[in-house]
Each structure stands twice: as structure tokens, then as C-alpha cells.
Design a protein around this motif. Structure first.
Motif, PDB file in Angstrom:
ATOM      1  N   ARG A  38      -8.380   4.287   0.284  1.00 46.55           N
ATOM      2  CA  ARG A  38      -9.413   3.303  -0.052  1.00 46.55           C
ATOM      3  C   ARG A  38      -9.020   2.527  -1.322  1.00 46.55           C
ATOM      4  O   ARG A  38      -9.042   1.300  -1.346  1.00 46.55           O
ATOM      5  CB  ARG A  38     -10.737   4.046  -0.256  1.00 46.55           C
ATOM      6  N   ALA A  39      -8.628   3.310  -2.351  1.00 45.42           N
ATOM      7  CA  ALA A  39      -8.255   2.674  -3.626  1.00 45.42           C
ATOM      8  C   ALA A  39      -6.997   1.824  -3.443  1.00 45.42           C
ATOM      9  O   ALA A  39      -6.891   0.718  -4.001  1.00 45.42           O
ATOM     10  CB  ALA A  39      -8.026   3.744  -4.676  1.00 45.42           C
ATOM     11  N   ALA A  40      -6.043   2.338  -2.656  1.00 41.80           N
ATOM     12  CA  ALA A  40      -4.792   1.609  -2.432  1.00 41.80           C
ATOM     13  C   ALA A  40      -5.069   0.299  -1.694  1.00 41.80           C
ATOM     14  O   ALA A  40      -4.489  -0.749  -2.027  1.00 41.80           O
ATOM     15  CB  ALA A  40      -3.826   2.480  -1.628  1.00 41.80           C
ATOM     16  N   THR A  41      -5.954   0.350  -0.722  1.00 42.84           N
ATOM     17  CA  THR A  41      -6.279  -0.860   0.042  1.00 42.84           C
ATOM     18  C   THR A  41      -6.935  -1.897  -0.868  1.00 42.84           C
ATOM     19  O   THR A  41      -6.609  -3.091  -0.826  1.00 42.84           O
ATOM     20  CB  THR A  41      -7.219  -0.495   1.214  1.00 42.84           C
ATOM     21  N   GLN A  42      -7.841  -1.412  -1.706  1.00 36.85           N
ATOM     22  CA  GLN A  42      -8.557  -2.302  -2.632  1.00 36.85           C
ATOM     23  C   GLN A  42      -7.567  -3.006  -3.572  1.00 36.85           C
ATOM     24  O   GLN A  42      -7.608  -4.223  -3.739  1.00 36.85           O
ATOM     25  CB  GLN A  42      -9.576  -1.454  -3.421  1.00 36.85           C
ATOM     26  N   ARG A  43      -6.657  -2.220  -4.142  1.00 39.32           N
ATOM     27  CA  ARG A  43      -5.703  -2.799  -5.102  1.00 39.32           C
ATOM     28  C   ARG A  43      -4.705  -3.723  -4.380  1.00 39.32           C
ATOM     29  O   ARG A  43      -4.281  -4.730  -4.938  1.00 39.32           O
ATOM     30  CB  ARG A  43      -4.962  -1.670  -5.842  1.00 39.32           C
ATOM     31  N   THR A  44      -4.373  -3.372  -3.152  1.00 41.80           N
ATOM     32  CA  THR A  44      -3.460  -4.228  -2.381  1.00 41.80           C
ATOM     33  C   THR A  44      -4.069  -5.614  -2.200  1.00 41.80           C
ATOM     34  O   THR A  44      -3.392  -6.637  -2.394  1.00 41.80           O
ATOM     35  CB  THR A  44      -3.182  -3.587  -0.998  1.00 41.80           C
ATOM     36  N   ARG A 103       0.821  -1.218   0.000  1.00 49.07           N
ATOM     37  CA  ARG A 103       0.000   0.000   0.000  1.00 49.07           C
ATOM     38  C   ARG A 103       0.856   1.269   0.000  1.00 49.07           C
ATOM     39  O   ARG A 103       0.496   2.264  -0.611  1.00 49.07           O
ATOM     40  CB  ARG A 103      -0.910  -0.020   1.232  1.00 49.07           C
ATOM     41  N   ILE A 104       1.998   1.203   0.683  1.00 50.37           N
ATOM     42  CA  ILE A 104       2.841   2.406   0.801  1.00 50.37           C
ATOM     43  C   ILE A 104       3.264   2.921  -0.578  1.00 50.37           C
ATOM     44  O   ILE A 104       3.286   4.127  -0.818  1.00 50.37           O
ATOM     45  CB  ILE A 104       4.092   2.136   1.693  1.00 50.37           C
ATOM     46  N   ALA A 106       4.351  -7.856  -5.631  1.00 53.62           N
ATOM     47  CA  ALA A 106       3.085  -7.124  -5.527  1.00 53.62           C
ATOM     48  C   ALA A 106       3.349  -5.631  -5.385  1.00 53.62           C
ATOM     49  O   ALA A 106       2.681  -4.809  -6.012  1.00 53.62           O
ATOM     50  CB  ALA A 106       2.288  -7.638  -4.326  1.00 53.62           C
ATOM     51  N   ARG A 107       4.328  -5.285  -4.566  1.00 54.01           N
ATOM     52  CA  ARG A 107       4.652  -3.859  -4.396  1.00 54.01           C
ATOM     53  C   ARG A 107       5.194  -3.265  -5.707  1.00 54.01           C
ATOM     54  O   ARG A 107       4.860  -2.145  -6.085  1.00 54.01           O
ATOM     55  CB  ARG A 107       5.692  -3.668  -3.292  1.00 54.01           C
TER      56      ARG A 107
END
Lengths: 403, 249
Positions: free
Chosen positions: B138-144, B127-128, B175-176
């Protein structure tokens, strides 16, 4: 995402211990400030509380708080006759050291001018004010003489009828209030043997006195108690405290008394200033300098801690740079940790200090202003001490993430 | 042809091929000077298209990592040029753009070890990268969640790196690297710390990512057992880069 908090959470134990260490250090810084203020407060408390507008003391001396001052008892009446003077009270003040329960007990004895002054101005924490001319005492709590307890000073036993809180001399000794007569009796107490020797010496001097040869009855006088001898004055006072009528110009009264060649006169502020510039000044300067040193040491230690914390994160910082974190993110990580460390350390210092300082033998006074001032100092220290860590972090190359 | 004219030609050529993700021109890296001069990389030229997986082989000290860090805009070359997505980003040691910002948006990295920030969980490590790129939480969490699921480590999302196996750590690192949908992924010996089975899994993962996400992937490796996974092999020896196998497309 708050990286500073995440890192702290990951190294919680170490960070907590470090914070406690910084907190203890800051508590000492805070305590030194409190001791510094306590010394000043203790030194001036009596002057402020006793409520005298003027202090009349022995000529060319700086008053009873700075040095020995002796004025005759009849000075009270002379001062009372000055136009504008409302009250003139005797002031007797001296420090004694006795043993009690096998331990040394230092007492600052202050005489109250009975019956005009029964200690009504004293804020009592227990008991009552003086109600008789002799053998009653109001003692500060630091003397550990509870209401009802008795203490023998000289040839007399005094009963504690009331206690006060935080009434301490400039030397840190608790003050005991008795009547002026009792204070003088304590101050000029001589043992029975001493009285006998003095009487014999007096008789011996009398025998060689020409008048005694022609009037032998005079030698009978020499053998009488000291207090009954007209030629021997009553024990002297330390000073005379003066209050003036409302509306009276203090300068007018001061000028009249200052014109007398056997005494000096000080206003309350003058006496206060003399005390602060005299006996208290060196200890004040010493504590002040020590506090400055401690603050610098705290800053250096915090800088080293933050630098070490940064060194531990060098790889992570390099990694953050590698994945494109701007400098503001890395700067924020270190600065926030510095502020959290400083802030929590300050909180620990304050909370611990509240519990620990009351146990100190002398008063440690932490005012809201001092707390706010230290808060600002901690804020500045935190920012300044993070500079070294930030400098190191800014120098880190993203390359280091690959090693 | 003058240097300026060469440059103009290069820009025109790269912009004419929209699928060209990486182009390096005669990259040279020299450390030290005079008697202590060491040429770590010399005239390294490479072109990689989107969706292509390239293996960079060579012995230790041959200059592979130097090449990778130059392409990754971490360690600029002494001379030569780096174009990414048709844009000239490095002209010798000179940056033609904000390199850190460019890296954040266009390049994903995976390394041999210590890939992850130790005080962040697997999900936070992914997410970072997105949050740094301005993505909403929100979008970052979803994609993570999607990425960790895609890479088969969704069940370890809340674990710290120290609680993950080497293979799982590499998957999280991948993933990152994919988080900001980069056009370029650079991996430096990503399987060195893994057993052969897990190593192959990671290599296959790169191939899958490259093909499905249309990213250009360069993997520095010693591991010859997984070479069949790659579209192209380059070899590096004594700082010189050469194409070992012809391109399949």
C-alpha cells in the motif's frame, strides 16, 4: 510482487507454447505409464474376472495363457469328484485371425461351459448373455462387432448377442465368448476338402490294417464323420477351471489334484504370476525402461527450457541484484517459473491424455495413484531442472546491468 | 602515521560531518597481474555532500565507470576505502557490510540504457525497489504514484518500458532510484541515448532531486552542454581523478 507471473505475462505466447510442448512430453510419459499398466491389466483381467480358484492344466505346462495346454474333456468330471470342489468348468481358449471388411481381425476365442456358464459373470455393455448352446457370441467392443451383427467362423455363422468392454487378451486382442462346443468347432475347423482327404487317408490306413482284411465292415466305420468314431476322442480342452466350496482349504484340493500325474494345478495368484513373469514380462520391462528414459528426457528438456528462460532474463536479474534484490527473490523467480511450467504442463498432459488415450488401440489405464506419482515426479523434475537456471542466475554479477 | 591510525582519523572525520554523503579514499582498481596488469583507477579520492550534484567527466576508458561501480558497491576496488553516510562500507576489496542490502537502502542507480525491467510496468519498476526494501504494498503504491507524478510520467504508469520513449524511461529510472529515499544517487551517462533537449531535462531533474531530496548525486557524462547544472565537476583521465571546478559550498 510476483516477478515470475509478471515475466510469464510479458512473454505469454512463448511461455504458453513452451508449456504445451512440456505438456505433450509429459502426456507421453503419462501414456507410457498407462500403456504399461494397461498391458498388465489386460493380461490379468480374464484370470481375475473368470473367478476360478484353481486352474488345472496339462502336466508340466504353464497354463493356457502362457503356452499351449491340452487336457482331456473328462478331466472336468475327475476334478468335480474331488472333495471340496464346488464347480469344475471346461476352459477353451485360443486366438484366431480372420478377415472382415478387408481388414485383419484377431479374436481371442474363449469357450463358456454351457449350460453352467452362460457368461453371467461378464459385465455387458449392451445386449444379453448366451441363451442357447450354439451360434451365439458375446464380443468385446474392441472387435467392433455390435449386438445383432453376424460373423462366420469356420462353417458356422455366429450372432453377436452381447458386448463387453475392456475384456482383452494379453496380446491386446478382443475376446469373443462362445460355448465350449462352438469354441472347439472354431478351433478344430477343417475345410470340406480337408475332411475328405482325412477320410481317404483313414480308409487307406484301414485297408492295410490287419483286422480290416478279416472284417471289411470296419472300413465303413472309417468313412463315418470323425465325431461318430469311438476311437477318436472329443477335441481337447485348454484347462479346467475350479471353484471350491467356501471354507474348504484350497491347499487340500490343490494337493489332491497335484498328485495326478497327467496335470499341473495353479492357484489364481500362481497363474497370474506366471503370466506376468512370462509373456508379459518383457513388454512390461520394455515399456518401463522407455518410461524412465522419457522421464529423464523430459527433465533434460525442462532444464534446457528453464536455462534458456533464465538466459533471457540475465539483464533483469543483474538489474534486480543491482537494486538490492536478495538471492531469495531471484531464486524464487526461477523456481516459481519452473513449478508453473511443470504444473501447467502436467495439467495439459492430464487433460489431453483424458481425450487422446481412449483413441489408442490398446487400453491406456491411468490410475489416481499413477497421476499422483507423476505429479510428484514432475515436481521433482521442476525443482531439479531449475537448478541449472538458478546456478546461472546466482553467478550473474550486478555489473552486467551496466553493459 | 600507521594505516590503522589513518583509518581511525577517517572515521572520525566523516562522522564529524553529518552532511558528507560520499567519501572515497585513494581508490585504486587493478585488473590482471604481471605483464597483463591494467590500472583502471588510481588513488581516486572524492567527497560529496548531501544535496550536491557532481559531474564526472572524462574520455572513454578513463576509469569513470570503474569509479562509479566502486562507489556503487558493485565492483570493489583493489585498494582504498569507500564511506557512505559516514559508514565505512568497503575497505579495499573487503565488504564491511552486506553490500546488496546496503545498496538497496542507501543507493539509487540510473544508467545509460536498459534501465528498467522489461516485464514490469513503469509503476511496477518503481514499486519493486520499495517492496524489496520491505515497504508494504500500500505504502509502496502510494509513493510510486507520488514519484511518477513528481517526475511527470504518471500518465505512463501502466505502460511497459518498451512503450515509453527514452526520456520517459529515464524519468521512470530516476523515480526508481529515488524510491527508497537514498542518500546517494549514481548515474552512468544517463543522457547518452537522449537528444540534447531531453538530455538537459534529465540533468536538471538530477539537480532538482539532489537539492529537494538532499541526496548526493554523481553523474558520469560526456555531455559538456549541461555542465552548468552541476555544483562540482571532476575529471578523470588515465584512471586519475581530479577536481575540475572548486566546490560552490
Amino acid at each position: 510482487m510476483n516477478l515470475a507471473l509478471k515475466d510469464i505475462r510479458h512473454n505469454l505466447g512463448r511461455f504458453a507454447l513452451t508449456t504445451v510442448g512440456v505438456g505433450l512430453l509429459l502426456m507421453i510419459v503419462m501414456g507410457m505409464g498407462g500403456i504399461y499398466r494397461g498391458v498388465i491389466e489386460d493380461a490379468t483381467l480374464l484370470i481375475d474376472r473368470v473367478g476360478a480358484d484353481l486352474w488345472v492344466v496339462q502336466r508340466s505346462t504353464r497354463g493356457p495363457f502362457a503356452e499351449i495346454s491340452r487336457v482331456p474333456p473328462n478331466l472336468v468330471h475327475r476334478v468335480q469328484a474331488v472333495p471340496g470342489v464346488r464347480t469344475a468348468r471346461e476352459f477353451v481358449y485360443h486366438t484366431i485371425q480372420r478377415e472382415r471388411a478387408g481388414k485383419p481381425l484377431r479374436i481371442a476365442v474363449m469357450g463358456l461351459s454351457w449350460p453352467t456358464d452362460k457368461g453371467d459373470w461378464l459385465p455387458l455393455s449392451a445386449g444379453r448373455h448366451l441363451s442357447q448352446n450354439h451360434f451365439e457370441m458375446i464380443a468385446d467392443e474392441t472387435l467392433r462387432l455390435p449386438v445383432g451383427s453376424e460373423i462366420t467362423l469356420g462353417k458356422e455363422t455366429y450372432k453377436v448377442v452381447g458386448t463387453t468392454k475392456n475384456l482383452i487378451s494379453s496380446n491386446g486382442d478382443g475376446i469373443a465368448f462362445v460355448t465350449v462346443q462352438d469354441a472347439q468347432a472354431i478351433q478344430f475347423d477343417i475345410s470340406g476338402e480337408g475332411v475328405r482327404l482325412e477320410r481317404e487317408a483313414r480308409e487307406a490306413r484301414g485297408e492295410s490294417f490287419e483286422a480290416a482284411l478279416t472284417q471289411p465292415a470296419l472300413l465303413d466305420n472309417a468313412g463315418r464323420p470323425t465325431g461318430e468314431l469311438p476311437a477318436i476322442a472329443r477335441p481337447q480342452l485348454s484347462a479346467v477351471m475350479v471353484t471350491v466350496h467356501p471354507g474348504t482349504e484350497l491347499d487340500d484340493v490343490t494337493n489332491i489334484i497335484a498328485g495326478w500325474s497327467d496335470v499341473s494345478v495353479f492357484t489364481r495368484d500362481g497363474q497370474r504370476e506366471l503370466l506376468l513373469k512370462g509373456s508379459v514380462e518383457k513388454i512390461k520391462a520394455q515399456i518401463g525402461l522407455f518410461r524412465v528414459l522419457l522421464t529423464i528426457i523430459a527433465a533434460i528438456i525442462m532444464a534446457l527450457i528453464l536455462y534458456t528462460l533464465t538466459l533471457d532474463k540475465i539483464h533483469s536479474i543483474a538489474l534486480l541484484k543491482l537494486i538490492g534484490a536478495p538471492n531469495s527473490v531471484i531464486l524464487g523467480l526461477i523456481l516459481q517459473q519452473a513449478l508453473i511450467l511443470g504444473g501447467m504442463g502436467f495439467g495439459i498432459a492430464y487433460l489431453l491424455g483424458q481425450r487422446v488415450f481412449p483413441m489408442f488401440p490398446r487400453r491406456v489405464i491411468i490410475t489416481e495413484g499413477d497421476v499422483a506419482q507423476l505429479g510428484m515426479i514432475v515436481l521433482l523434475i521442476s525443482v531439479a531442472s531449475s537448478v541449472l537456471g538458478i546456478w546461472k542466475a546466482m553467478k550473474v554479477s550486478p555489473n552486467e546491468a551496466l553493459s | 602515521m600507521t594505516r590503522a591510525a589513518q583509518s581511525e582519523t577517517t572515521v572520525q572525520r566523516t562522522s564529524s560531518d553529518p552532511l558528507l554523503a560520499i567519501e572515497t579514499e585513494r581508490l585504486t582498481k587493478v585488473y590482471g597481474s604481471g605483464n597483463t596488469e591494467v590500472i583502471a583507477m588510481q588513488d581516486a579520492t572524492m567527497r560529496v555532500r548531501r544535496g550536491e550534484v557532481v559531474a564526472l567527466l572524462g574520455p572513454s576508458g578513463s576509469g569513470k565507470s570503474t569509479f562509479l561501480t566502486a562507489v556503487g558497491l558493485i565492483n570493489p576496488p583493489t585498494s582504498g576505502r569507500v564511506h557512505i553516510g559516514g559508514q565505512l562500507v568497503l575497505d579495499g576489496p573487503l565488504a564491511r557490510t552486506n553490500l546488496r542490502s546496503f545498496r538497496r537502502r542507501h543507493i539509487g542507480f540510473v544508467f545509460q540504457k536498459s534501465n528498467l525491467i522489461p516485464f514490469l510496468t513503469a509503476a511496477e519498476n518503481v514499486r519493486i525497489a520499495m517492496e524489496l526494501n520491505g515497504e508494504t504494498r500500500r505504502a509502496a503504491t502510494q509513493r510510486t504514484v507520488e514519484l511518477l507524478d513528481y517526475l511527470g510520467v504518471a500518465d505512463r504508469a501502466n505502460n511497459l518500458p518498451s512503450m515509453l520513449s527514452g526520456g520517459q524511461q529515464q524519468r521512470v529510472a530516476v523515480a526508481r532510484a529515488l524510491a527508497n529515499q537514498p542518500s546517494v544517487i549514481l548515474a552512468d551517462e544517463p543522457t547518452a541515448a537522449l537528444d540534447s533537449h531531453r538530455g538537459r531535462q534529465v540533468m536538471e531533474l538530477f539537480a532538482k532531486v539532489a537539492h529537494e531530496q538532499q541526496a548526493a548525486v554523481i553523474v558520469v557524462t560526456h555531455d559538456h552542454r549541461s555542465l552548468d547544472v552541476f555544483d562540482t565537476h571532476y575529471e578523470m583521465e588515465d584512471g586519475r581523478l581530479s577536481l575540475a571546478t572548486p566546490k560552490s559550498h
